[in-house]
Design a protein around this motif. Structure first.
Motif, PDB file in Angstrom:
ATOM      1  N   SER A  58       7.221  -7.309  -1.665  1.00 29.98           N
ATOM      2  CA  SER A  58       8.036  -6.544  -0.736  1.00 29.98           C
ATOM      3  C   SER A  58       7.101  -5.763   0.165  1.00 29.98           C
ATOM      4  O   SER A  58       5.950  -5.506  -0.190  1.00 29.98           O
ATOM      5  CB  SER A  58       8.972  -5.594  -1.481  1.00 29.98           C
ATOM      6  OG  SER A  58       8.230  -4.603  -2.131  1.00 29.98           O
ATOM      7  N   GLY A  59       7.587  -5.422   1.348  1.00 29.12           N
ATOM      8  CA  GLY A  59       6.738  -4.667   2.252  1.00 29.12           C
ATOM      9  C   GLY A  59       7.038  -4.963   3.709  1.00 29.12           C
ATOM     10  O   GLY A  59       8.093  -5.520   4.033  1.00 29.12           O
ATOM     11  N   HIS A  85      16.226  -6.030   7.255  1.00 28.55           N
ATOM     12  CA  HIS A  85      15.521  -6.281   6.005  1.00 28.55           C
ATOM     13  C   HIS A  85      15.747  -7.735   5.613  1.00 28.55           C
ATOM     14  O   HIS A  85      16.874  -8.192   5.573  1.00 28.55           O
ATOM     15  CB  HIS A  85      16.086  -5.355   4.926  1.00 28.55           C
ATOM     16  CG  HIS A  85      15.234  -5.281   3.699  1.00 28.55           C
ATOM     17  ND1 HIS A  85      14.556  -4.149   3.344  1.00 28.55           N
ATOM     18  CD2 HIS A  85      14.942  -6.197   2.765  1.00 28.55           C
ATOM     19  CE1 HIS A  85      13.889  -4.368   2.222  1.00 28.55           C
ATOM     20  NE2 HIS A  85      14.110  -5.614   1.862  1.00 28.55           N
ATOM     21  N   CYS A  86      14.676  -8.430   5.345  1.00 28.33           N
ATOM     22  CA  CYS A  86      14.855  -9.825   4.962  1.00 28.33           C
ATOM     23  C   CYS A  86      14.834  -9.953   3.444  1.00 28.33           C
ATOM     24  O   CYS A  86      13.937  -9.445   2.786  1.00 28.33           O
ATOM     25  CB  CYS A  86      13.728 -10.661   5.552  1.00 28.33           C
ATOM     26  SG  CYS A  86      13.546 -12.221   4.723  1.00 28.33           S
ATOM     27  N   LEU A  87      15.859 -10.613   2.936  1.00 29.62           N
ATOM     28  CA  LEU A  87      15.900 -10.904   1.506  1.00 29.62           C
ATOM     29  C   LEU A  87      15.619 -12.390   1.370  1.00 29.62           C
ATOM     30  O   LEU A  87      16.454 -13.221   1.728  1.00 29.62           O
ATOM     31  CB  LEU A  87      17.273 -10.527   0.944  1.00 29.62           C
ATOM     32  CG  LEU A  87      17.484 -10.695  -0.555  1.00 29.62           C
ATOM     33  CD1 LEU A  87      16.481  -9.889  -1.351  1.00 29.62           C
ATOM     34  CD2 LEU A  87      18.897 -10.274  -0.937  1.00 29.62           C
ATOM     35  N   THR A 103      11.804  -8.423   1.281  1.00 29.86           N
ATOM     36  CA  THR A 103      11.827  -8.418  -0.171  1.00 29.86           C
ATOM     37  C   THR A 103      11.915  -9.870  -0.618  1.00 29.86           C
ATOM     38  O   THR A 103      12.785 -10.599  -0.131  1.00 29.86           O
ATOM     39  CB  THR A 103      13.043  -7.635  -0.707  1.00 29.86           C
ATOM     40  OG1 THR A 103      12.915  -6.270  -0.312  1.00 29.86           O
ATOM     41  CG2 THR A 103      13.126  -7.709  -2.220  1.00 29.86           C
ATOM     42  N   VAL A 104      11.033 -10.297  -1.477  1.00 31.21           N
ATOM     43  CA  VAL A 104      11.061 -11.683  -1.938  1.00 31.21           C
ATOM     44  C   VAL A 104      11.388 -11.730  -3.429  1.00 31.21           C
ATOM     45  O   VAL A 104      10.761 -11.030  -4.226  1.00 31.21           O
ATOM     46  CB  VAL A 104       9.698 -12.388  -1.705  1.00 31.21           C
ATOM     47  CG1 VAL A 104       9.776 -13.848  -2.125  1.00 31.21           C
ATOM     48  CG2 VAL A 104       9.282 -12.279  -0.253  1.00 31.21           C
ATOM     49  N   PHE A 159      19.117  -9.730   6.056  1.00 28.85           N
ATOM     50  CA  PHE A 159      19.121 -11.082   6.541  1.00 28.85           C
ATOM     51  C   PHE A 159      18.690 -11.985   5.385  1.00 28.85           C
ATOM     52  O   PHE A 159      17.603 -11.831   4.851  1.00 28.85           O
ATOM     53  CB  PHE A 159      18.060 -11.124   7.641  1.00 28.85           C
ATOM     54  CG  PHE A 159      18.360 -12.056   8.753  1.00 28.85           C
ATOM     55  CD1 PHE A 159      19.208 -11.659   9.774  1.00 28.85           C
ATOM     56  CD2 PHE A 159      17.767 -13.311   8.803  1.00 28.85           C
ATOM     57  CE1 PHE A 159      19.457 -12.518  10.825  1.00 28.85           C
ATOM     58  CE2 PHE A 159      18.026 -14.162   9.842  1.00 28.85           C
ATOM     59  CZ  PHE A 159      18.876 -13.770  10.867  1.00 28.85           C
ATOM     60  N   VAL A 160      19.580 -12.887   4.980  1.00 29.13           N
ATOM     61  CA  VAL A 160      19.199 -13.818   3.918  1.00 29.13           C
ATOM     62  C   VAL A 160      19.016 -15.173   4.578  1.00 29.13           C
ATOM     63  O   VAL A 160      19.935 -15.678   5.215  1.00 29.13           O
ATOM     64  CB  VAL A 160      20.293 -13.914   2.838  1.00 29.13           C
ATOM     65  CG1 VAL A 160      19.873 -14.868   1.736  1.00 29.13           C
ATOM     66  CG2 VAL A 160      20.588 -12.546   2.274  1.00 29.13           C
TER      67      VAL A 160
END
Lengths: 382, 500
Positions: B227-228, B38-40, B217-218, B201-202
Motif C-alpha cells: 500500500s502507498g 484510491h486503487c484497490l 492498496t494491493v 477504484f477496483v
C-alpha cells in the motif's frame, strides 16, 4: 528429496480422496430427488403398515399400488421431459384420453362386424392409438418450436382442443370395449409383480438412458439450463423441442393404452385430476421446473410415494379430499426443505470459491489430478 | 503532502473475515481520504469484493473495525453504510432497465427518505440538477435498457451522488468501456474528486489504475501485500505485487513461416447498419486481432462469421468451402468455434458441472453412431482438457457458477477445444479475468495456434493484442480502416487509429 516425494504422494492420495468425496457430495446435491423420495417412501410405507397392517399390507392392496402407479408414472415422466427443457405439457392427459378413445372406438367398430378380426388386429389398433398421441405431440412441438408460443399457453390450448375433440367424438359418454389381449396383459404378473409395473420400469429406464446417455438427452438438459448458451454451442432448439414434445406425445399415447388396459373403457373426462398431479410428482422427484435438471429415478420414486399415500389413506379410511390435502402438504414440505438446503448450499459454494482463490497455487496442484469424470452424469438413470 | 494530513473519511483496521475455515481477509487495513482516488488492486478472489461487502455492510467482519470520520461503527448494516454516504457501483450497475434515466437517478434516494408517494414529473429536476452539475449529456427521459454501457454507468454515478455519496466504490468501471469513454469517465472522476468524494477504484487494468489513482492498496489471497503512494508503482511492480510473480508483457508471437493457402477467406461481407465491405483472410496458425470502439461493428463481423447474424451479401469460405450464411451449424461443422463476449449468459451453463460444460459443444462427436454417448471418450476429453487448461476447481463435477472469471473462461475455451476447431473466434477473451489467468489464456491460444489453429481475437486491450497477434485489423463505423502487419504493430499507433 525422498521425504519430499513421500509427502507429495501422501498429499496426492489425500487430495484424490478429497476429490472423490466432493464429487460424491455434489452428486447428492444433483440427485436430490432420489434420496428424499426414498426416505419419504420408506416413512410412508412404514406408517401405513403400522396404522392398518391388515388392509394396507394385504398382497392385493400392494398389487393395486403397482397396477395404478404406471399410468400416472408414465405421464409424470413425460412431464419431466417437458420440464427438462424449461417447458411444460398440460395436454398430456387429454392426449392419453384421445388415444384411449381411438383404441376403444376402432375396436368396438371392428368387433361389431368381425370379432376375430378385431382381436387379431389388436396390435395395429394399439399402434394407431399411440400414433394419435405422437401426432398430438407433433402439434405441440410445431406450436412451441416453429410458431414460438410459450409451452404453458400452447399446451393449455391443445389440452382444451384435444379434450373438446374427445367430448364431441364420444358425446360425453363412456365407451366400453378394448382388445382382450390388452386386458389379459393388464391382469398378468411375473413373479407376483404386475406386467404393467414392469412396463413402467422399462419406460423409466429407456427415458433415463435417453436423457443421460444420448446426445439428444444431454442437449435437452443444456437447452433447459440455458437456451442462449445452448444456441451459442451449436445446439438447435428446434430439434430439441421437436424431439421432446414428440416423446411426450408418445408417452401420453402409451399412458392412454394403459388406461384401456386397466379398464376396457374410455371417456373424455378420465384422469382429469392427473393434470396437476403429474406436475406435483415431477417436481417432488427433483425436476427443476425452470429446466435443466431432472432425475427419472426420483420421479419413479415420487410416483410410488404418492400412490402409497393414496392407498394408505384408503386403508385408514381417509377420503380423496384428505389425500389431496396430503399432496399439497408433501409438496410444500419438500420445497421448504429444498429452500433450507439451497441456502446452505449457496454458502458452501461461496466458501469453496474463496478457498480456491485464497490458496490458488495449492488448488492448482489439486486440479492436476485426473478428474473424476463420473461427474459427467448430472442426471441419474435407472 | 498537505492533503495527506486531512482526516480520513473512512478507515478500516485489521479486518478479518473467515468463510467456513478459509480466511478471505486476514487483517486488512485501509484508509480513504476525501478528494482522493484510491486503487484497490488484486487478482480475482484476492478479497477485494469481500472487503467492499464488509465496508458496505453486506457482510459482517469476524474481527477488526470500521471507522467513519474517526468514529468506530459497530454493527455495520447496508442501511447505515448508505446513511454514512458509502455507495458502491457494481459492475452490472444494478439499474432498473424499464425505468427512465431520471427515475433511476432519483428513485433510490426517494426510497431512502421513506417517501410514500413518488411523483414521476418531480423526479426530473433533481436528476437534471446533478447531470448539469457534472456537465454530462444524458437523455433523462430515455429508458435505461436502451442506453449504452457507458451511459448506464453515468446514470449509476449520478444516482450515487444524488444520495450524497462521500465514499464511492467503483467495481471494474472501465471493463465495458472504449478508449474514449474511459477518458470521459476519468474526467468525471476528477470532478468528483473536486467535490471531495473519496473514490475507490477496483480494476484489473493496471495502466488505467496508475493513471487516475493517488493511493494504492494491493491484496493477495486476503492479505495486504502493498500500500502507498501510486507514484511509487509501475505496471510491472504492481503486477508483481498482485500475482507474487513476474508476468511477461512483452510481445511473444508465433512465427508463421511462409504463407500458404488461407484457412478462412472473408470476401465483401455486407450487413447494412452493422458493417460494409469486409474482406480479410486468416492463415493456419495465425492469430488475428480485430479491434475498434464499441459499436464500431467489430462484434457484428465475427457474429456473422459464426452464423449468429446473417450478412446480406458476401461470402465466407473455410478451406475453400463456402459457409451457409446465418447458420451456426454450418459454421461449427466447418470448424469454427466462438467464445462469446458475455460468457456468463452466452458461453456457460452456470448451474451445470464443469464436465457438462466442456462437452456441451461436441456431444455428437462423442457418440457411437450418433446415438449412444461413449462414457469413456467423454471422460478422456474432459480430463485431458481439465488438466491441459489447468482449470482450478475441486473436481469436474463442481458447478461452473462456483468458478472465478478466469477459470470460467477456461471452461468456455475447453468447450471449443473439445470440438477440435480449425478456427477459434474470441470476443473479449480476457475481460474480467485476472492478470495471472489472462497470461495463461494467452499462452493456451499461442499453443493452439502453433498446432495450426487459426485464431481471431477481438479485444479492447491493445497491449494484449500487441503481445499476441500476428496481425491487427481496425474497424471504424463498420469498415476495416487499417491493417497492422507483424512489423508495424505498436500500441500507441493502434490506439490512435481506433480513436480517430
Amino acid at each position: 528429496m525422498p521425504i519430499r516425494t513421500h509427502q507429495s504422494a501422501a498429499g496426492q492420495v489425500n487430495s484424490r480422496i478429497d476429490n472423490t468425496v466432493r464429487t460424491w457430495i455434489s452428486h447428492i446435491h444433483v440427485d436430490r430427488g432420489i434420496g428424499r423420495m426414498l426416505v419419504l417412501l420408506v416413512i410412508a410405507f412404514a406408517l401405513f403398515a403400522v396404522l392398518n397392517p391388515r388392509v394396507f399390507m394385504n398382497p392385493l392392496n400392494l398389487q393395486n399400488i403397482m397396477v395404478s402407479a404406471p399410468e400416472v408414472g408414465i405421464l409424470a415422466i413425460a412431464m419431466t421431459l417437458a420440464m427438462l427443457t424449461g417447458g411444460i405439457d398440460l395436454s398430456l392427459v387429454s392426449i392419453a384420453n384421445l388415444t384411449a378413445i381411438t383404441i376403444s372406438t376402432m375396436y368396438t367398430g371392428l368387433v361389431g362386424s368381425d370379432p376375430a378380426l378385431a382381436e387379431s388386429l389388436g396390435g395395429v389398433i394399439v399402434l394407431v392409438g399411440i400414433a394419435v398421441g405422437v401426432l398430438a405431440g407433433l402439434i405441440n412441438a410445431f406450436l412451441i418450436s416453429t410458431v414460438g408460443i410459450t409451452p404453458i399457453l400452447a399446451t393449455l390450448a391443445t389440452m382444451q382442443i384435444f379434450n373438446g375433440i374427445a367430448i364431441v367424438w364420444t358425446g360425453g359418454k363412456t365407451l366400453y370395449g378394448a382388445p382382450q389381449a390388452l386386458s389379459a396383459v393388464g391382469k398378468s404378473t411375473v413373479a407376483g409383480v404386475p406386467v404393467l409395473f414392469l412396463l413402467f420400469l422399462v419406460v423409466a429406464i429407456v427415458i433415463g438412458l435417453l436423457v443421460n446417455r444420448t446426445p439428444f438427452g444431454r442437449k435437452t438438459q443444456l437447452q433447459g439450463a440455458n437456451p442462449t448458451a445452448a444456441r451459442f454451442s451449436g445446439i438447435r432448439s428446434a430439434s430439441v423441442l421437436y424431439g421432446t414434445y414428440l416423446t411426450t406425445g408418445l408417452l401420453g399415447g402409451l399412458a392412454g393404452v394403459l388406461f384401456v388396459t386397466r379398464n376396457p373403457t374410455a371417456s373424455a373426462d378420465y384422469g382429469t385430476s392427473y393434470v396437476l398431479l403429474v406436475i406435483v410428482i415431477a417436481v417432488l422427484g427433483g425436476t427443476n421446473p425452470m429446466g435443466g435438471f431432472a432425475t427419472v429415478t426420483g420421479v419413479v420414486l415420487a410416483t410410488l410415494v404418492l400412490q402409497v399415500v393414496q392407498s394408505g389413506f384408503n386403508a385408514i379410511r381417509l377420503s380423496s379430499y384428505e389425500y389431496s390435502i396430503a399432496q399439497g402438504v408433501i409438496l410444500i414440505g419438500v420445497m421448504v426443505f429444498d429452500q433450507l438446503r439451497f441456502r446452505r448450499r449457496t454458502r458452501y459454494v461461496a466458501s469453496t470459491q474463496t478457498r480456491n482463490i485464497a490458496s490458488m497455487s495449492n488448488v492448482g496442484e489439486d486440479a492436476d489430478e485426473t478428474p473424476d469424470t463420473a461427474g459427467a452424469d448430472s442426471v441419474e438413470t435407472k | 503532502m498537505a492533503e495527506r494530513n486531512e482526516a480520513p473519511v473512512l478507515e478500516v483496521r485489521g479486518i478479518v473475515k473467515v468463510f467456513g475455515g478459509v480466511t478471505a481477509l486476514d487483517g486488512v487495513s485501509m484508509s480513504l481520504l476525501p478528494g482522493r482516488v484510491h486503487c484497490l488492486a488484486g487478482e480475482n478472489g484476492s478479497g477485494k469484493s469481500t472487503l467492499i461487502k464488509i465496508i458496505s455492510g453486506v457482510d459482517t467482519p469476524d474481527a477488526g473495525e470500521i471507522l467513519i470520520d474517526g468514529e468506530a461503527m459497530s454493527g455495520m448494516t447496508p442501511a447505515r453504510a448508505l446513511r454514512a454516504g458509502i455507495q458502491v457501483i457494481y459492475q452490472d450497475f444494478s439499474l432498473f432497465p424499464n425505468l427512465t434515466v431520471a427515475e433511476n437517478i432519483v428513485l433510490p434516494a426517494a426510497i431512502a427518505s421513506r417517501k410514500k408517494l413518488f411523483n414521476r414529473a418531480r423526479s426530473r429536476p433533481g436528476a437534471q440538477r446533478i447531470v448539469d452539475e457534472l456537465g454530462l449529456t444524458l437523455d433523462l427521459d430515455a429508458d435505461v435498457e436502451k442506453l449504452s454501457v457507458a451511459d448506464r454507468q453515468l446514470t449509476a454515478i449520478c444516482r450515487a451522488l444524488v444520495q450524497d455519496a462521500r465514499i464511492l466504490f467503483m467495481d471494474e468501471p472501465t471493463t465495458a468501456l472504449t478508449h474514449s469513454e474511459v477518458a470521459r469517465l476519468f474526467g468525471l472522476v476528477r470532478k468528483l474528486q473536486e467535490r471531495g468524494v473519496a473514490i475507490v477504484f477496483v480494476s484489473h487494468k493496471l495502466d488505467e489504475v496508475l493513471e487516475v489513482s493517488h493511493d494504492i492498496t494491493v491484496l493477495r489471497s486476503g492479505q495486504l501485500v502493498a500500500s502507498g503512494d501510486a507514484r511509487e508503482y509501475s505496471v510491472q511492480s504492481l503486477t508483481v505485487a498482485m500475482t507474487g510473480r513476474d508476468v511477461d508483457t512483452t510481445r511473444l508471437v508465433n512465427d508463421l513461416g511462409k504463407r500458404g493457402a488461407p484457412l478462412l477467406e472473408v470476401s465483401r461481407l455486407d450487413l447494412p447498419g452493422a458493417f460494409t465491405d469486409i474482406s480479410f483472410d486468416l492463415a493456419p496458425g495465425e492469430i488475428l486481432g480485430i479491434t475498434g470502439l464499441l459499436g464500431s461493428g467489430r462484434g457484428e463481423i465475427v457474429e456473422a462469421l459464426f452464423g449468429l447474424l446473417k450478412p446480406e451479401s458476401g461470402t465466407v469460405t473455410v478451406n475453400g468451402a463456402a459457409l451457409r450464411p446465418g447458420s451456426i451449424r454450418s459454421s461449427i461443422s466447418a470448424g469454427i468455434g466462438y467464445v462469446p463476449e458475455d460468457r456468463l449468459t452466452q458461453g456457460l451453463f452456470l448451474e451445470k458441472s464443469i464436465a457438462d460444460n466442456i462437452i456441451a459443444g461436441s456431444l455428437d462427436s462423442h457418440a457411437r453412431g450418433k446415438v449412444v454417448l461413449s462414457q469413456k471418450r467423454i471422460a478422456e476429453t474432459i480430463s485431458t482438457l481439465f488438466t491441459r487448461l489447468r482449470i482450478k476447481a475441486p473436481s469436474v463435477a463442481a458447478p461452473v457458477r462456483s468458478l472465478s472469471g478466469g477459470n470460467a473462461q477456461r471452461v468456455v475455451l475447453a468447450k471449443w477445444l473439445a470440438t477440435k476447431p480449425k478456427i477459434l473466434i474470441l470476443n473479449g477473451p480476457t475481460v474480467g479475468v485476472d492478470v495471472g489467468s489472462k497470461n495463461e489464456i494467452l499462452t493456451i491460444l499461442r499453443d493452439a495456434a502453433r498446432e495450426g489453429m487459426g485464431v481471431i481475437m477481438i479485444s479492447d486491450d491493445v497491449p494484449e493484442l500487441v503481445s499476441i497477434c500476428n496481425r491487427v485489423l481496425i474497424v471504424r463505423r463498420g469498415s476495416l480502416v487499417a491493417e497492422f502487419d507483424s512489423e508495424q504493430i505498436e500500441a500507441q499507433r493502434i490506439q490512435e487509429v481506433m480513436a480517430a
